[in-house]
Design a protein around this motif. Structure first.
Motif, PDB file in Angstrom:
ATOM      1  N   UNK A  47       0.828  -1.208   0.000  1.00 21.93           N
ATOM      2  CA  UNK A  47       0.000   0.000   0.000  1.00 21.93           C
ATOM      3  C   UNK A  47       0.861   1.256   0.000  1.00 21.93           C
ATOM      4  N   UNK A  48       0.325   2.313  -0.551  1.00 20.27           N
ATOM      5  CA  UNK A  48       0.976   3.618  -0.533  1.00 20.27           C
ATOM      6  C   UNK A  48       0.665   4.263   0.817  1.00 20.27           C
ATOM      7  N   UNK A  49       1.684   4.629   1.559  1.00 23.87           N
ATOM      8  CA  UNK A  49       1.475   5.276   2.848  1.00 23.87           C
ATOM      9  C   UNK A  49       2.169   6.630   2.853  1.00 23.87           C
ATOM     10  N   UNK A  50       1.702   7.521   3.722  1.00 22.85           N
ATOM     11  CA  UNK A  50       2.265   8.869   3.802  1.00 22.85           C
ATOM     12  C   UNK A  50       3.314   8.987   4.896  1.00 22.85           C
ATOM     13  N   UNK A  51       3.281   8.088   5.893  1.00 25.80           N
ATOM     14  CA  UNK A  51       4.203   8.206   7.023  1.00 25.80           C
ATOM     15  C   UNK A  51       4.262   6.877   7.763  1.00 25.80           C
ATOM     16  N   UNK A  52       5.436   6.533   8.256  1.00 23.70           N
ATOM     17  CA  UNK A  52       5.623   5.379   9.136  1.00 23.70           C
ATOM     18  C   UNK A  52       6.216   5.915  10.431  1.00 23.70           C
ATOM     19  N   UNK A  53       5.629   5.547  11.556  1.00 24.35           N
ATOM     20  CA  UNK A  53       6.093   6.058  12.834  1.00 24.35           C
ATOM     21  C   UNK A  53       5.949   5.043  13.955  1.00 24.35           C
ATOM     22  N   UNK A  54       6.298   5.472  15.149  1.00 22.59           N
ATOM     23  CA  UNK A  54       6.217   4.624  16.347  1.00 22.59           C
ATOM     24  C   UNK A  54       5.533   5.406  17.453  1.00 22.59           C
ATOM     25  N   UNK A  55       4.901   4.690  18.351  1.00 23.97           N
ATOM     26  CA  UNK A  55       4.225   5.334  19.476  1.00 23.97           C
ATOM     27  C   UNK A  55       3.948   4.324  20.571  1.00 23.97           C
ATOM     28  N   UNK A  56       3.749   4.812  21.763  1.00 19.28           N
ATOM     29  CA  UNK A  56       3.280   3.955  22.848  1.00 19.28           C
ATOM     30  C   UNK A  56       1.783   4.169  23.083  1.00 19.28           C
ATOM     31  N   UNK A  57       1.207   5.161  22.412  1.00 23.99           N
ATOM     32  CA  UNK A  57      -0.209   5.473  22.592  1.00 23.99           C
ATOM     33  C   UNK A  57      -0.826   5.837  21.235  1.00 23.99           C
ATOM     34  N   UNK A  58      -1.279   4.835  20.466  1.00 28.89           N
ATOM     35  CA  UNK A  58      -1.816   5.108  19.131  1.00 28.89           C
ATOM     36  C   UNK A  58      -2.976   6.093  19.122  1.00 28.89           C
ATOM     37  N   UNK A  59      -3.824   6.053  20.100  1.00 32.00           N
ATOM     38  CA  UNK A  59      -4.997   6.934  20.116  1.00 32.00           C
ATOM     39  C   UNK A  59      -4.581   8.387  20.241  1.00 32.00           C
ATOM     40  N   UNK A  60      -3.675   8.660  21.155  1.00 35.27           N
ATOM     41  CA  UNK A  60      -3.212  10.021  21.351  1.00 35.27           C
ATOM     42  C   UNK A  60      -2.407  10.490  20.136  1.00 35.27           C
ATOM     43  N   UNK A  61      -1.568   9.620  19.606  1.00 36.39           N
ATOM     44  CA  UNK A  61      -0.728   9.975  18.453  1.00 36.39           C
ATOM     45  C   UNK A  61      -1.581  10.271  17.222  1.00 36.39           C
ATOM     46  N   UNK A  62      -2.622   9.481  17.009  1.00 34.42           N
ATOM     47  CA  UNK A  62      -3.520   9.713  15.882  1.00 34.42           C
ATOM     48  C   UNK A  62      -4.163  11.095  15.988  1.00 34.42           C
ATOM     49  N   UNK A  63      -4.591  11.456  17.182  1.00 39.09           N
ATOM     50  CA  UNK A  63      -5.179  12.776  17.381  1.00 39.09           C
ATOM     51  C   UNK A  63      -4.204  13.896  17.064  1.00 39.09           C
ATOM     52  N   UNK A  64      -2.943  13.716  17.456  1.00 36.22           N
ATOM     53  CA  UNK A  64      -1.910  14.723  17.162  1.00 36.22           C
ATOM     54  C   UNK A  64      -1.670  14.829  15.663  1.00 36.22           C
ATOM     55  N   UNK A  65      -1.557  13.686  14.988  1.00 43.56           N
ATOM     56  CA  UNK A  65      -1.336  13.712  13.537  1.00 43.56           C
ATOM     57  C   UNK A  65      -2.511  14.363  12.801  1.00 43.56           C
ATOM     58  N   UNK A  66      -3.725  14.088  13.249  1.00 41.26           N
ATOM     59  CA  UNK A  66      -4.897  14.686  12.591  1.00 41.26           C
ATOM     60  C   UNK A  66      -4.849  16.202  12.699  1.00 41.26           C
ATOM     61  N   UNK A  67      -4.288  16.697  13.767  1.00 44.46           N
ATOM     62  CA  UNK A  67      -4.195  18.141  13.963  1.00 44.46           C
ATOM     63  C   UNK A  67      -3.047  18.733  13.152  1.00 44.46           C
ATOM     64  N   UNK A  68      -1.890  18.067  13.151  1.00 39.60           N
ATOM     65  CA  UNK A  68      -0.683  18.651  12.552  1.00 39.60           C
ATOM     66  C   UNK A  68      -0.469  18.289  11.084  1.00 39.60           C
ATOM     67  N   UNK A  69      -0.816  17.067  10.672  1.00 46.92           N
ATOM     68  CA  UNK A  69      -0.514  16.631   9.306  1.00 46.92           C
ATOM     69  C   UNK A  69      -1.711  16.780   8.375  1.00 46.92           C
ATOM     70  N   UNK A  70      -2.832  16.215   8.743  1.00 46.88           N
ATOM     71  CA  UNK A  70      -3.998  16.256   7.864  1.00 46.88           C
ATOM     72  C   UNK A  70      -5.215  15.710   8.589  1.00 46.88           C
ATOM     73  N   UNK A  71      -6.360  16.244   8.280  1.00 49.05           N
ATOM     74  CA  UNK A  71      -7.614  15.695   8.817  1.00 49.05           C
ATOM     75  C   UNK A  71      -8.050  14.480   8.006  1.00 49.05           C
ATOM     76  N   UNK A  72      -7.424  14.272   6.853  1.00 47.41           N
ATOM     77  CA  UNK A  72      -7.826  13.180   5.962  1.00 47.41           C
ATOM     78  C   UNK A  72      -6.785  12.063   5.976  1.00 47.41           C
TER      79      UNK A  72
END
Length: 121
Positions: A47-72
């Protein structure tokens, strides 16, 4: 997903010592917390992906990315820690995922800019 459910997921992840490798994928519509899913590590090869990252808290990290990178965007968890050393293990798995992506696609995901330099080395 309700705000209460989201808060409970974030709280459950806080301090649990687990680590996760994830891929962000661009989607057509505005993302919600239902756009967090689980897949196998081969997801990044196919699959084509825009970013690969790591986290200990996916829920919190997803919220941060939605704010900083894209809502989509959607988040796909592609791997998780399973040893007594979750931090170095997840860092290694994140790097392996980026390497596998580069081999499969001939480039890194567009938001993984730091993967092309030895900054700090």
């Amino acid at each position: 997903m309700s705000k209460d459910t989201q808060d409970r997921h974030e709280k459950a992840c806080k301090g649990n010592g687990a680590g996760f490798v994830y891929a962000l994928v661009e989607i057509d519509d505005k993302a919600s917390f239902e756009q967090i899913s689980y897949a196998d590590p081969d997801f990044i090869k196919n699959n084509e992906v825009a970013y690969i990252g790591e986290t200990s808290n996916p829920w919190q990290r997803f919220g941060t990315h939605r704010t900083k990178k894209s809502r989509k965007i959607g988040m796909v968890i592609i791997d998780e820690s399973d040893s007594d050393f979750p931090v170095p293990e997840i860092q290694m798995k994140e790097n392996q995922a980026m390497f596998n992506y580069a081999l499969a696609h001939g480039k890194l995901p567009k938001w993984n800019k730091g993967g092309l330099t030895f900054a700090g080395a």
